[in-house]
Design an enzyme around this catalytic site. Sequence first.
Site, PDB file in Angstrom:
ATOM      1  N   LYS A  55      17.797   8.031  26.069  1.00  0.00           N
ATOM      2  CA  LYS A  55      18.799   8.712  25.249  1.00  0.00           C
ATOM      3  C   LYS A  55      19.364   9.902  26.010  1.00  0.00           C
ATOM      4  O   LYS A  55      18.617  10.699  26.584  1.00  0.00           O
ATOM      5  CB  LYS A  55      18.168   9.159  23.921  1.00  0.00           C
ATOM      6  N   SER A 127      21.364   9.246  15.454  1.00  0.00           N
ATOM      7  CA  SER A 127      22.092   9.585  16.666  1.00  0.00           C
ATOM      8  C   SER A 127      21.586   8.823  17.887  1.00  0.00           C
ATOM      9  O   SER A 127      22.202   8.876  18.956  1.00  0.00           O
ATOM     10  CB  SER A 127      21.966  11.086  16.933  1.00  0.00           C
ATOM     11  N   SER A 151      17.309   9.656  12.926  1.00  0.00           N
ATOM     12  CA  SER A 151      18.021   9.250  14.143  1.00  0.00           C
ATOM     13  C   SER A 151      17.306   8.183  14.963  1.00  0.00           C
ATOM     14  O   SER A 151      17.892   7.638  15.887  1.00  0.00           O
ATOM     15  CB  SER A 151      18.296  10.478  15.025  1.00  0.00           C
TER      16      SER A 151
END
Length: 439
Positions: A55, A127, A151
């Site tokens: 990420k 996210s 997320s």
Amino acid sequence: MTEIYLARIEALGPKLECLAMVTPELARAEADAADALLRAGVNLGPLHGIPYGLKDLFDTKGIVTGWGAEPFRERVPENDATIVRKLRAAGAVLLGKTTVGALAYNDIWYGGRTRNPWNLNEGSSGSSAGSASATAAGLCAFAIGTETLGSITSPSQRCGTTGLRPTFGRVSRAGGMALCWSLDKVGPICRSVEDTAIVLAALNGPDLADRSSIDAPFHFDANADFAGMRLGYLPEAFGEGANAVDHAALEAVRRLGIEVVEVSLPDLPYGSLMNILYAEAAAAFEELTLTDLDDTLTWQDEGAWPNTFRKARFLSAVDHVQLDRLRYQVMLALDGLFSQVDALIGPFMTGPMLIASNFTGHPCLHLRAGFLDVGTRSDASLGEGKLTTGEPDAAGPTFRVPQGISIWGRLFEEGSILNLGMALEREFGVAALRPGLPS
């Protein structure tokens, strides 16, 4: 394996908009190094040579780490995050940086909008948008996500991946973007439950560079049974709004012979805790607000960060004291719940559990339980003072998309919920769980 994944990234990455940065030369070099170690008789463990996505909140030395946000899109860190070093030591191969919704919210980033591989008309949620999308589409073996409020679990729900949000403090956040210091957690997004255990074992451990990290061993035995386990559920979570997959998952648990009991939570204003998230995030990015750099972010709706940061500045000191007191009451409530049962099962949006368990730091495993035919779903938003994951379009065409189930566990007892998750995978059946990668 690295070449297979790089080929899939080249073919499908642009459609999904799920990679912020691809690092093919680094990946090939790390894969070559892994091969050389094997030829020398050195095996670093189950992640040796396994390609993964990271990420784009975590620093990678000399590689752009832009946090999905326009003001930081040229940011190049000088050091690697702690988890990057740990994964390298475990032999994992970095394919690139997976997309993140700007400043860890939603699926819109400076390069576009990350797509759900099962329905390209909708975003992958956020996210950890790119981590779930890329893993579901087979662009990497696993990916790293973070969660402040859904997320890891929300994009796993939408994309059909298996996401594990560990206990707060179990995994170091050093070298990662801070959104909310008392809430952020790091965990794996994979295609099976046991894979999440393998990755967490590599990530687990204290770190002096993260003042919130906790020295807690990670115990997991894939062959352990769950004799005597008590599993709770909130009856209202399986009432109006629950779907066929939700009910089938609860019945699957009963078939395993586990004692399943109804439980309840005290009537508290759980949603008010969202104000802590708003305030911490506004403090973390205060400079963007004060300099108007938040105007450069693509997403500017009512529920987007720029307006949320500004609204948070109207919270008073009294509000924060009362919010801390409420958070302690919620900690007591969940401690009371898990004194009655070993784990809790339910849909992603089970009662107050998404908010409550994130603010108390309890772990959550979210795994695919089946598929549904639904219309394209709208964006997640904080605009109403709560996380909404978007309602499907009832008038438009339908798409066959994954549907998951969540299992919450006691603090630092991830092994217990992982064992249950593995048993549920078997109960759901391989055909129902993995009908093939989306194309």
